[in-house]
Scaffold this motif. Structure first.
Motif, PDB file in Angstrom:
ATOM      1  N   ALA A 290       8.016   5.381 -36.208  1.00  0.00           N
ATOM      2  CA  ALA A 290       6.579   5.093 -36.290  1.00  0.00           C
ATOM      3  C   ALA A 290       6.340   3.666 -36.780  1.00  0.00           C
ATOM      4  O   ALA A 290       5.457   2.959 -36.276  1.00  0.00           O
ATOM      5  CB  ALA A 290       5.894   6.103 -37.212  1.00  0.00           C
TER       6      ALA A 290
ATOM      7  N   ALA B  57       1.607   7.813 -33.663  1.00  0.00           N
ATOM      8  CA  ALA B  57       3.015   7.845 -33.267  1.00  0.00           C
ATOM      9  C   ALA B  57       3.722   9.060 -33.856  1.00  0.00           C
ATOM     10  O   ALA B  57       4.514   9.725 -33.170  1.00  0.00           O
ATOM     11  CB  ALA B  57       3.712   6.556 -33.712  1.00  0.00           C
ATOM     12  N   ASN B  58       3.410   9.379 -35.106  1.00  0.00           N
ATOM     13  CA  ASN B  58       4.016  10.554 -35.739  1.00  0.00           C
ATOM     14  C   ASN B  58       3.588  11.838 -35.037  1.00  0.00           C
ATOM     15  O   ASN B  58       4.393  12.764 -34.851  1.00  0.00           O
ATOM     16  CB  ASN B  58       3.630  10.586 -37.220  1.00  0.00           C
ATOM     17  CG  ASN B  58       4.238  11.767 -37.946  1.00  0.00           C
ATOM     18  OD1 ASN B  58       3.575  12.766 -38.195  1.00  0.00           O
ATOM     19  ND2 ASN B  58       5.516  11.665 -38.300  1.00  0.00           N
ATOM     20  N   ARG B  59       2.331  11.897 -34.633  1.00  0.00           N
ATOM     21  CA  ARG B  59       1.839  13.080 -33.928  1.00  0.00           C
ATOM     22  C   ARG B  59       2.519  13.254 -32.565  1.00  0.00           C
ATOM     23  O   ARG B  59       2.681  14.373 -32.069  1.00  0.00           O
ATOM     24  CB  ARG B  59       0.327  12.977 -33.739  1.00  0.00           C
ATOM     25  CG  ARG B  59      -0.322  14.299 -33.307  1.00  0.00           C
ATOM     26  CD  ARG B  59      -1.796  14.150 -33.102  1.00  0.00           C
ATOM     27  NE  ARG B  59      -2.099  13.317 -31.954  1.00  0.00           N
ATOM     28  CZ  ARG B  59      -2.998  12.342 -31.940  1.00  0.00           C
ATOM     29  NH1 ARG B  59      -3.684  12.062 -33.031  1.00  0.00           N
ATOM     30  NH2 ARG B  59      -3.220  11.627 -30.849  1.00  0.00           N
TER      31      ARG B  59
ATOM     32  N   ALA C 184       7.334  10.827 -33.394  1.00  0.00           N
ATOM     33  CA  ALA C 184       8.148   9.796 -34.031  1.00  0.00           C
ATOM     34  C   ALA C 184       8.376  10.122 -35.500  1.00  0.00           C
ATOM     35  O   ALA C 184       7.475  10.630 -36.183  1.00  0.00           O
ATOM     36  CB  ALA C 184       7.460   8.436 -33.913  1.00  0.00           C
ATOM     37  N   ASP C 185       9.588   9.822 -35.993  1.00  0.00           N
ATOM     38  CA  ASP C 185       9.825   9.928 -37.424  1.00  0.00           C
ATOM     39  C   ASP C 185       9.277   8.678 -38.099  1.00  0.00           C
ATOM     40  O   ASP C 185       8.696   7.800 -37.447  1.00  0.00           O
ATOM     41  CB  ASP C 185      11.316  10.124 -37.726  1.00  0.00           C
ATOM     42  CG  ASP C 185      12.192   9.005 -37.171  1.00  0.00           C
ATOM     43  OD1 ASP C 185      11.643   7.928 -36.836  1.00  0.00           O
ATOM     44  OD2 ASP C 185      13.416   9.204 -37.064  1.00  0.00           O
ATOM     45  N   VAL C 186       9.478   8.580 -39.426  1.00  0.00           N
ATOM     46  CA  VAL C 186       8.872   7.466 -40.172  1.00  0.00           C
ATOM     47  C   VAL C 186       9.391   6.119 -39.677  1.00  0.00           C
ATOM     48  O   VAL C 186       8.614   5.175 -39.457  1.00  0.00           O
ATOM     49  CB  VAL C 186       9.141   7.627 -41.687  1.00  0.00           C
ATOM     50  CG1 VAL C 186       8.641   6.408 -42.447  1.00  0.00           C
ATOM     51  CG2 VAL C 186       8.465   8.889 -42.210  1.00  0.00           C
TER      52      VAL C 186
ATOM     53  N   LEU D  75       5.815   8.613 -26.469  1.00  0.00           N
ATOM     54  CA  LEU D  75       5.950   7.462 -27.357  1.00  0.00           C
ATOM     55  C   LEU D  75       6.111   6.170 -26.568  1.00  0.00           C
ATOM     56  O   LEU D  75       5.616   5.113 -26.999  1.00  0.00           O
ATOM     57  CB  LEU D  75       7.146   7.657 -28.296  1.00  0.00           C
ATOM     58  CG  LEU D  75       6.948   8.704 -29.401  1.00  0.00           C
ATOM     59  CD1 LEU D  75       8.248   8.946 -30.138  1.00  0.00           C
ATOM     60  CD2 LEU D  75       5.866   8.241 -30.376  1.00  0.00           C
TER      61      LEU D  75
ATOM     62  N   PRO E 112       0.679   4.311 -36.856  1.00  0.00           N
ATOM     63  CA  PRO E 112       1.791   5.175 -37.280  1.00  0.00           C
ATOM     64  C   PRO E 112       1.419   6.659 -37.245  1.00  0.00           C
ATOM     65  O   PRO E 112       2.267   7.509 -36.955  1.00  0.00           O
ATOM     66  CB  PRO E 112       2.090   4.702 -38.706  1.00  0.00           C
ATOM     67  CG  PRO E 112       1.498   3.344 -38.815  1.00  0.00           C
ATOM     68  CD  PRO E 112       0.300   3.374 -37.925  1.00  0.00           C
ATOM     69  N   VAL E 113       0.169   6.982 -37.557  1.00  0.00           N
ATOM     70  CA  VAL E 113      -0.274   8.377 -37.564  1.00  0.00           C
ATOM     71  C   VAL E 113      -0.191   8.972 -36.159  1.00  0.00           C
ATOM     72  O   VAL E 113       0.325  10.075 -35.952  1.00  0.00           O
ATOM     73  CB  VAL E 113      -1.712   8.485 -38.115  1.00  0.00           C
ATOM     74  CG1 VAL E 113      -2.208   9.922 -38.053  1.00  0.00           C
ATOM     75  CG2 VAL E 113      -1.777   7.950 -39.543  1.00  0.00           C
TER      76      VAL E 113
END
Length: 431
Positions: A58, A48-50, A53-55, A109, A45-46
């Motif tokens: 992610a 993906a966020n970078r 992606a939003d929460v 992504l 998720p980290v």
């Protein structure tokens, strides 16, 4: 080499002797793979966020690992049956290395999600190959202990892996260090698979009489090859042939997988809903996980000594009762105390179920060609685990979190009833 000496060797060895013999061939590669995967999973998720992606997105990309494994079970069953365990694991390991390169180099992504999916897809081959091997090589009287230890080895890697990742992040300050650690573990695993002793040749498959405890005809023919290949019927024909047991006992097993998966989702969400801080939630979830891990071998002992139902039924009842009780404590003044208490109850229940899905799958798999059947079995159980978080999310959004938690309790009760009904019918007696 004739059949009888092989059977005598396998059945005369003590459980400890055979398990020690399996260590470098089975448990070692499993631990290495789990350590690497456990180090990378929290970072998905980290990363993906970078990448933007939003929460919610992610979380969806993180689920690609589970979805990949779910989709990979049936192809893995075909590959193991067609090419053997060693070659399937080796090729899958090489492809995983390619997936890790994709994770490092991904600049979008879509590419990142595809790489994560590929890793999960190939991870199914590792899990199924080991499951298939143990199904055909471990005598019935300590099968549950061997498979519980296999599950416990994987849990150990997944438990320790995040701590290794945290240490690497502290030293290097870059997620690439953890991905490189997974790659090193993967290279070591591939070397063990290809250069280490071949388990398929080192330990020949015993007869159905030795592995299943049921009468089987001994023709006196020499045993050749790894897993017997007589009358291979293919993955989809195998699914149709065993549709009865898959639709009955398989669904009960899927419910257990769903309840297990729900525990991992519910506990953090419940802590957040109570307003607890992150360290407190982490401690509660960690203690629950520690209890779960501590009981993995005890589960195998119970199954081997008293039968499969003696592990499956208490596990489902405890987890069902834990979810039901937790669902009515949200508004109490002592909600935090109840949260910690029932998290421990869920940990006990989950620990008692350690290895049960592997063991039941091995018990009912055909002895001549288990891989194709196990691909279907693992698809059902992994599907249950994948559906549970979605169901919790939908019920929480539509009604409330306590209602979603209570629904998990209902699933546990229905699953317990399924085990009571179908385990005595389909699982051979061990005593």
């Amino acid at each position: 080499m004739t059949l009888q000496p092989i059977v005598d060797t396998m059945t005369s060895d003590s459980p400890r002797d055979v398990l020690v013999r399996f260590a470098p061939m089975i448990y070692g590669p499993t631990l290495l793979f789990a350590l690497g995967e456990g180090a990378v999973i929290p970072l998905i998720p980290v990363i993906a966020n970078r990448l933007g992606a939003d929460v919610a997105l992610a979380a969806l990309i993180a689920s690609a690992l589970v979805v990949g494994q779910l989709c990979g079970n049936i192809p893995a069953g075909w590959a193991v049956a067609r090419f053997g365990e060693r070659l399937t694991m080796g090729v899958a390991g090489i492809v995983i290395l390619g997936g890790l390169v994709g994770v490092v180099l991904a600049n979008s992504l879509a590419v990142f999600a595809a790489a994560v999916f590929l890793i999960g897809f190939c991870a199914a081959s590792f899990a199924l190959a080991r499951h298939s091997f143990m199904t055909t090589r471990v005598p019935l009287h300590f099968r549950a202990r061997a498979l519980s230890l296999l599950g416990g080895t994987f849990r150990l890697g997944m438990f320790v892996g995040p701590f290794i990742s945290a240490a690497l992040l502290g030293i290097f300050g870059d997620e690439s260090a953890s991905i490189a650690f997974f790659a090193v573990c993967q290279v070591a695993t591939i070397l063990l698979v290809f250069l280490g002793p071949d388990p398929e040749r080192a330990i020949a498959a015993p007869t159905a009489r030795a592995t299943r405890g049921v009468d089987a005809e001994d023709t006196g023919e020499p045993v050749t090859g790894s897993i017997p290949t007589v009358e291979r019927t293919g993955v989809f024909r195998t699914m149709w042939r065993f549709r009865g047991v898959l639709a009955r006992l398989g669904l009960a097993a899927a419910s257990l997988s769903a309840v297990r998966s729900a525990r991992q989702v519910v506990l953090p969400l419940w802590g957040v809903s109570l307003g607890l801080d992150a360290p407190t939630i982490a401690v509660v979830v960690g203690v629950s996980g520690a209890i779960d891990f501590a009981l993995f071998y005890a589960s195998g002992q119970v199954m081997d000594r008293f039968g499969r139902l003696w592990a499956a039924l208490p596990a489902m009842i405890l987890m069902g009762a834990g979810f039901f009780a937790l669902s009515v404590t949200h508004e109490l003044d002592s909600a935090s105390m109840w949260f910690a208490m029932f998290a421990a109850v869920l940990g006990v229940g989950n620990g008692l179920s350690s290895g049960i899905l592997l063991t039941l799958g091995a018990d009912i798999a055909p002895t001549t060609d288990p891989a194709a059947f196990l691909g279907s079995w693992r698809t059902l159980t992994d599907g249950g685990g994948a559906v549970a978080p979605v169901l919790i999310s939908v019920l929480t959004a539509a009604v409330s979190l306590p209602v979603a938690v209570a629904a998990m309790g209902v699933i546990a009760v229905l699953g317990a009833a399924g085990f009571v009904r179908w385990v005595p019918r389909y699982v051979p007696r061990t005593r």
